[in-house]
Design an enzyme around this catalytic site. Structure first.
Site, PDB file in Angstrom:
ATOM      1  CB  ILE A 122     -41.230  18.980  62.072  1.00 57.55           C
ATOM      2  CG1 ILE A 122     -40.013  18.127  61.726  1.00 57.55           C
ATOM      3  CG2 ILE A 122     -40.928  20.089  63.069  1.00 57.55           C
ATOM      4  CD1 ILE A 122     -38.976  17.947  62.763  1.00 57.55           C
ATOM      5  CE1 TYR A 125     -45.950  21.118  57.182  1.00 55.16           C
ATOM      6  CE2 TYR A 125     -45.199  19.474  55.613  1.00 55.16           C
ATOM      7  CZ  TYR A 125     -45.606  20.757  55.891  1.00 55.16           C
ATOM      8  OH  TYR A 125     -45.678  21.674  54.888  1.00 55.16           O
ATOM      9  CG  ASP A 210     -40.849  16.575  50.975  1.00 55.87           C
ATOM     10  OD1 ASP A 210     -39.769  16.683  51.584  1.00 55.87           O
ATOM     11  OD2 ASP A 210     -41.189  17.325  50.045  1.00 55.87           O
ATOM     12  CD  GLU A 302     -36.867  21.966  44.839  1.00 59.64           C
ATOM     13  OE1 GLU A 302     -37.576  20.981  45.104  1.00 59.64           O
ATOM     14  OE2 GLU A 302     -37.336  23.028  44.382  1.00 59.64           O
TER      15      GLU A 302
END
Ligand code: NAG
Ligand code: NAG
Ligand code: NAG
Length: 353
Positions: A122, A125, A210, A302
């Site tokens: 996004i 990124y 990730d 998390e």
């Protein structure tokens, strides 16, 4: 006459025997009424047929099997004694040296397993995606069927990476949230929303990671299980009190200091599709519950993931080999770093993770 007279005891004996036989038969007819072998049940149509029982088609098994050549597992010589390799709920903890990839690959190939890997490219990124995909081709589930699911708001900037046979890239267009905290948290919702419409039909397992990461070592089917989490590289030797769980009793994510097993990394979990649905649905719902009263958990998604794993234990736990960060140096227990976070200027990329 005399002859008939002599036969009388024999006739009496046979008559008696017949009586006993008739008695035994009628008794067993009644006693065995419910047995499937009872003649009544074999020849008379059952008024309540077991219509739900579906027998699988008869398949010829491959009985001429290949040889199984590899070192014997040694019951009295565990391969690793420096680390915990099993949880108290009997989930394996996957460290280098504890598994044989050849055995695992053969077993998973027999099942023709399809693996999906989700990641979020996004805003800026997107810049990490090329490296992620290129190293993924070298190290992630090599030789297996893989779908990369790229959630992005910049489909036009997806890099052109050549993939091996049986591997595909699927782009899922999403809109980007303004705050990085929302970008990271909404991933749970976005993954959840694709589980039954898409993932269910296309893959058997999902691995959710990730994007600002790079593969440096093999990541194979040893990680797959019903539901798995990964030990955070910063806390695998830490005490409960040191874990950065959310401690606010008002938050759904709160874990008191006398509870908890491990501190799991937000950026690496997965499992079969049903389990990923349960996990992401829990985390998203918990997040929304907190949001309604203006609370956001300490470490966002998390924190909710850690809460979920406290109650719904993972069936497999990955060692920090699978989500390393060079910030944590090179402890002896971590023999190989398979997937490493990329150093970046957080201010420049604007949001963490
Ligand atoms: C990882 O474990 C294997 C045994 O399975 C061993 O041969 C290898 O040396 C280990 N890797 C490292 C970097 O120690
Ligand atoms: C991507 O790469 C392939 C071959 O490497 C090439 O044929 C194709 O034109 C490229 N596509 C784009 C959009 O650059
Ligand atoms: C995603 O967006 C790109 C460009 O913005 C577009 O070309 C593509 O068709 C979209 N894909 C889907 C599945 O909507």
């Amino acid at each position: 006459m005399e002859k008939l007279e002599r036969l009388r005891p024999i006739r009496c004996f046979f008559f008696g025997l017949c009586c006993v036989l008739v008695f035994v038969c009628s008794l067993s007819w009644n006693v065995m009424k419910n047995s499937p072998w009872h003649p009544r049940n074999i020849f008379i149509c059952d008024t309540h047929p077991a219509e739900n029982i579906v027998f699988p088609p008869v398949e010829e098994p491959d009985v001429r099997l290949e040889r199984m050549l590899y070192p014997k597992p040694e019951t009295l010589k565990p391969p690793r004694t420096d680390v915990l390799t099993i949880t108290p709920w009997l989930a394996p903890i996957v460290w280098n040296g504890t598994f044989n990839s050849d055995i695992l690959n053969a077993q998973f190939h027999k099942r023709g397993v399809r693996i999906g890997i989700t990641t979020f490219a996004i805003k800026k990124y997107i810049r990490f995606l090329k490296d992620f995909l290129e190293t993924g081709e070298k190290f992630f589930m090599v030789g297996h069927k893989v779908n990369y699911y790229i959630f992005t708001d910049r489909a036009q900037d997806i890099p052109n990476v050549t993939l091996s046979e049986g591997r595909n890239i699927h782009i899922i267009n999403v809109t980007a949230y303004q705050r990085w905290q929302d970008v990271t948290m909404r991933r749970m919702q976005m993954i959840r929303d694709q589980t039954y419409t898409r993932f269910m039909n296309e893959v058997d397992y999902l691995v959710c990671v990730d994007v600002d990461m790079r593969f440096y070592g093999s990541v194979g089917v040893e990680i797959l299980g019903d539901v798995f989490g990964t030990l955070h590289p910063g806390f695998f030797g830490a005490s409960r009190a040191q874990f950065t769980y959310d401690r606010n009793p008002k938050s759904v994510a709160c874990i008191p200091v006398d509870e908890g097993d491990f501190y799991y990394a937000g950026g690496y979990f997965g499992g079969i599709i049903e389990e990923v649905y349960k996990l992401t649905n829990y985390c998203h719902t918990a997040m929304m519950t907190d949001k309604a009263i203006g609370i956001e958990a300490l470490w966002h998604d998390e924190s909710y993931l850690n809460k979920y794993f406290l109650y719904y234990k993972p069936t497999k736990v990955l060692s920090p080999e699978y989500v390393w960060n060079n910030y944590y140096g090179s402890p002896r227990a971590v023999q190989i770093k398979r997937f490493i976070g990329i150093d970046k200027d957080y201010k420049e990329v604007r949001f963490r993770r």
